[in-house]
Design a protein around this motif. Sequence first.
Motif, PDB file in Angstrom:
ATOM      1  N   UNK A  31      46.262  46.673  39.790  1.00  8.28           N
ATOM      2  CA  UNK A  31      45.337  45.689  40.342  1.00  8.28           C
ATOM      3  C   UNK A  31      45.217  45.805  41.844  1.00  8.28           C
ATOM      4  N   UNK A  32      46.233  46.371  42.492  1.00 10.36           N
ATOM      5  CA  UNK A  32      46.040  46.649  43.916  1.00 10.36           C
ATOM      6  C   UNK A  32      46.887  47.838  44.315  1.00 10.36           C
ATOM      7  N   UNK A 184      59.555  44.485  41.161  1.00 10.11           N
ATOM      8  CA  UNK A 184      59.890  45.036  42.474  1.00 10.11           C
ATOM      9  C   UNK A 184      60.978  46.087  42.288  1.00 10.11           C
TER      10      UNK A 184
ATOM     11  N   UNK B 228      33.576  53.166  29.067  1.00  7.25           N
ATOM     12  CA  UNK B 228      33.844  51.885  29.725  1.00  7.25           C
ATOM     13  C   UNK B 228      34.496  50.904  28.760  1.00  7.25           C
TER      14      UNK B 228
ATOM     15  N   UNK C   1      33.240  55.490  43.392  1.00 12.32           N
ATOM     16  CA  UNK C   1      33.462  54.219  42.695  1.00 12.32           C
ATOM     17  C   UNK C   1      34.528  53.428  43.433  1.00 12.32           C
ATOM     18  N   UNK C   3      37.553  51.012  44.356  1.00 14.34           N
ATOM     19  CA  UNK C   3      38.780  50.571  43.714  1.00 14.34           C
ATOM     20  C   UNK C   3      38.650  49.079  43.461  1.00 14.34           C
ATOM     21  N   UNK C   4      38.957  48.615  42.242  1.00 10.56           N
ATOM     22  CA  UNK C   4      38.721  47.197  41.929  1.00 10.56           C
ATOM     23  C   UNK C   4      39.427  46.252  42.887  1.00 10.56           C
ATOM     24  N   UNK C   5      40.611  46.646  43.363  1.00  8.78           N
ATOM     25  CA  UNK C   5      41.357  45.696  44.170  1.00  8.78           C
ATOM     26  C   UNK C   5      40.678  45.415  45.496  1.00  8.78           C
ATOM     27  N   UNK C   9      39.881  41.231  46.375  1.00 11.43           N
ATOM     28  CA  UNK C   9      40.534  40.470  47.424  1.00 11.43           C
ATOM     29  C   UNK C   9      39.517  39.800  48.331  1.00 11.43           C
ATOM     30  N   UNK C  80      29.224  47.991  36.576  1.00 12.80           N
ATOM     31  CA  UNK C  80      29.806  49.253  36.117  1.00 12.80           C
ATOM     32  C   UNK C  80      29.770  50.311  37.209  1.00 12.80           C
ATOM     33  N   UNK C  83      32.178  48.226  40.189  1.00 12.54           N
ATOM     34  CA  UNK C  83      33.352  47.468  39.758  1.00 12.54           C
ATOM     35  C   UNK C  83      33.606  46.247  40.652  1.00 12.54           C
ATOM     36  N   UNK C  85      33.699  42.554  41.045  1.00 12.34           N
ATOM     37  CA  UNK C  85      33.757  41.419  40.117  1.00 12.34           C
ATOM     38  C   UNK C  85      32.646  40.413  40.354  1.00 12.34           C
ATOM     39  N   UNK C 149      41.146  38.889  28.927  1.00 18.10           N
ATOM     40  CA  UNK C 149      41.417  39.739  30.070  1.00 18.10           C
ATOM     41  C   UNK C 149      40.155  39.890  30.912  1.00 18.10           C
ATOM     42  N   UNK C 151      39.168  41.871  33.321  1.00 16.34           N
ATOM     43  CA  UNK C 151      38.632  43.205  33.532  1.00 16.34           C
ATOM     44  C   UNK C 151      37.918  43.698  32.277  1.00 16.34           C
ATOM     45  N   UNK C 152      38.567  43.483  31.132  1.00 13.58           N
ATOM     46  CA  UNK C 152      37.963  43.899  29.873  1.00 13.58           C
ATOM     47  C   UNK C 152      36.685  43.116  29.618  1.00 13.58           C
ATOM     48  N   UNK C 155      33.844  44.529  31.738  1.00 14.31           N
ATOM     49  CA  UNK C 155      33.333  45.815  31.287  1.00 14.31           C
ATOM     50  C   UNK C 155      32.564  45.673  29.993  1.00 14.31           C
ATOM     51  N   UNK C 233      48.687  35.393  42.980  1.00 16.43           N
ATOM     52  CA  UNK C 233      49.344  35.787  44.220  1.00 16.43           C
ATOM     53  C   UNK C 233      50.554  34.914  44.495  1.00 16.43           C
ATOM     54  N   UNK C 236      53.335  36.076  42.349  1.00 17.43           N
ATOM     55  CA  UNK C 236      53.861  37.342  42.848  1.00 17.43           C
ATOM     56  C   UNK C 236      54.723  37.126  44.077  1.00 17.43           C
ATOM     57  N   UNK C 240      58.737  38.204  44.978  1.00 15.78           N
ATOM     58  CA  UNK C 240      59.169  39.197  45.969  1.00 15.78           C
ATOM     59  C   UNK C 240      60.027  38.599  47.067  1.00 15.78           C
TER      60      UNK C 240
END
Lengths: 202, 232, 242
Positions: A31-32, A184, B228, C1, C3-5, C9, C80, C83, C85, C149, C151-152, C155, C233, C236, C240
Motif C-alpha cells: 500500500x505504500x 515491523x 485487472x 502507471x 503507484x497507488x500509494x 496519501x 484503471x 489508479x 482512488x 476490499x 482496491x478490488x 478495479x 494510519x 500502524x 511502530x
Amino acid sequence: MASGEVLAIIGHNGSGKSTLLRIVATALRATRGSGSVWGADLVRDAVAIRGMVALLSTEPGVYGDLTALENLRFSAEMFGVDGSPRTLLSALERVGLGAEGDERARNMSSGMQRRLSIARLLLREPRVLLLDEPFNSLDPDGAALVNALIRETRDRGGSVLLVAHDVSRAAALPDRTVEMHDGVLFEHAAVWTPAPVSGRAP
Amino acid sequence: MNGASSGSAAWRRVRAVAWKDLTAERRTKANFNAVVAMAAMILLLFGFALGPDAEGLRNAAAGVLWLTILFSGVLAFNRSYQLELEAGALEQLLLYPGERWTIYIGKLLANLTFVFLMEAIALPLTGVLYHVAFPERWLAVLGVLVLGTVGFVSLGTLYAAMASRSRSREVLLPLLLFPMLVPVLIAASGATAALLVGDVMGDSSTWIRLLAVFDVIFLIGSTWAFPFVIEG
Amino acid sequence: MNHPSMTARSIELAPRSAWLSALTWLTPIFVITVQAYFIMASAPDRDMGHLQKIMYVHVPAAWNAFLAFLFVFIQSVRYLWTRDERADLWAAAGAEVGAVLTGLTLVLGSIWGRPTWGVWWTWDARLTSTAVLFLVYVGYLALRGLTDDPDRRARWSAAVGILGALNVPIVYMSVKWWRTLHQMQSTPSTVDPTYAWGLRLNAIAFMLVLIVFIAYRHRGLVAEFVLERQRDEAALARRTRP
C-alpha cells in the motif's frame, strides 16, 4: 539480500511476514513504499520478477481433480520448461512421490500435497526462493527435502527468503535471522530500520 | 527474459489452461450432467408454462432455446474458478511468468467447449419438445448458435472471475451478466426464429451482423479487462 | 502507471469550492423557475393534453441518466489508467445518482404511458433500453456493496462500468431493431417549438442537479475514504511505537 544468502524471518502469527513474502513475490501490492528484486521494480516489472522468483506457499496450490503428474505437467507448460514425462517423474521421485504419479491430488494427504508443491519448485531454478512456513505439515523426510532445496539454491548463487514462526528445523542454514513483530522488522531484537509493512492485493 | 512472452509460448499457456480446466471437468462429470439435466428441466418447465398447443410452442421455440442456454450455461462459469480457489491454486496461477490474458483465453476455450457440448444436447431436445421441423438452413442456425455462444461465454468467463470470489455469487453472476446479454438474447433468438421458418424476410442477416459486432467488441473488451479483474 | 500509494496519501476533503457553493443555491432556483415556466407556459398537446408536460421531467431525467453513465465510464477508464482512488469515488458517486435518475425515468415513462396507451409498459425501444441500463446500474452498485476490499472494489467496478457503457449503444440498437421487426409503433413526438426549448432548458436544469448531487456524494465518499485511511494510519502508528 545478497546472492547465495539465506535469510530467515521469524515472528508470531499475524506479524505480517507472509504478507511481506507475497509482496516480494508480486502476489500482493504494497500500500505504500517501493521495492525491487534484482533491479526489477515490484510494480512496473512484476512480470520479470515472476520469472525470477518461486513461492512455496502454506496452501499447496494444486488442482484436486488432476493427478500429481498432471499437476506438474500443467506447471511445466505454464513455466515454459520441459514437461516430458521423464522430467516430471524424476521431480516426483525426488520428493518421494514417485509411486503416486497417477494419484489424484484430492486423495493425497496434506503432507503429500505439500511435497507436490515442492516438486513444482524443482521444475525450475529460480533466482529467489520464497518459502512460507515450509516445515509445516512435513515429516522429518519432508523437512530434509526442504533443507536440501535451500542448500541447492544457495549453492548455485540463488537467494532464499524463509518465513516461519520457528526455524529450529532449518538445520542452522540461515545466514541471517530477523524478527518481525506487528509488521515491523527487527534485527536480533534490537530496533533495526522500522519498515512498516502492510499490503493488499494488487 | 525467456520465451514466455513470444507467441508460441503464449499459445502454450492458453492450451495448458484449457487442457487443465477440461481435464478437471472430465474427472467430475457430475457437473456437466447436472447442467445438462438443468437444461432439460428448463425446457420442460417452459413447455408447461406455455401450454401444450403445438403452434404456440413452435413459435416460442427459438426464444426458449436461448433462455435455456443462458440459464443453464451460467451455472458453468463459477465452477471454472472454484477449482482455482479450492487449494489456493489461484495464487500460484497468477505467479506463472507471462501475460495474464492467456489465462482468460484458456478458460474461455474450456468454457466454450463445455457450453457447446451442452447445446449439442439442448438443441435437438428443443426441436423434439417444441415441434420444430428440421430447418432447411440448419447450417445458418448452427452459425447463430456459435456466434451467440461466443458472446455469452466471453462475458460469462470474465464476470465469473469476479462473482466467484464474491459473496452471493449465485445471484451476483446472473445479475451482472444478464443485462449485458440482452443484445445476444434478442439477436440470437431473433435470428434463430427467422431461420427456423426459412427466413423469407432476410431478417437473420441483421441479427447475425449484430452478433458478430458484439462478439468482437466483448471478446476484446473482456480480454483487456481480465488482468485487472483476476489480480488479488 | 502511478503507484497507488502516491495518490491515496494526497486525497483530502477540501472545503467546498466556490463553484459548488454557488451551484447549491443556484440549481434549485433554476430548476423551479424553468419547470414552473414551461409547465404553465406551454400549450397543452393536441393529443395528450397536460399529460405531455410530464416529458419536461421524464426526458431530461433520461438524458442525464445516460450522461451519468458516460461519466461513470470516463472515471472508470481514468481509474484503471492512473489508479487514482479519486476517480473510483467519482465513478461510484456518478453511478448512485445515475441509478436514481434512471429509476425516475422509468417510473415517469410508465406513468405517462398509462393514460396514453392504456398500459403501464409498452416495450418502447428507448424506455426498454433505459430499463436495461437501470439493471446495469443495479448490478454495478450490488458489486460495490458486496466487495469489501477497496482496491478490488475499484478495479472490479471499473471493469463492469466500462463494459456496461460499451454495451449501451448496442443494447439500444438491438431493442430498436427488435421493435421495428415486429412492426411496433414508436413514441410520437410533438413539433411544438416551445416544447423543444422546454426540453433543452429542463435538460440543463437537470444536468445542474446531476452535477450538484454527484459532487456532494463524491464528497461523502471522500470523507469516508479519508476516515478509513486515518484509522489505518493510527493503527500502524500504534504498532511502530517502540
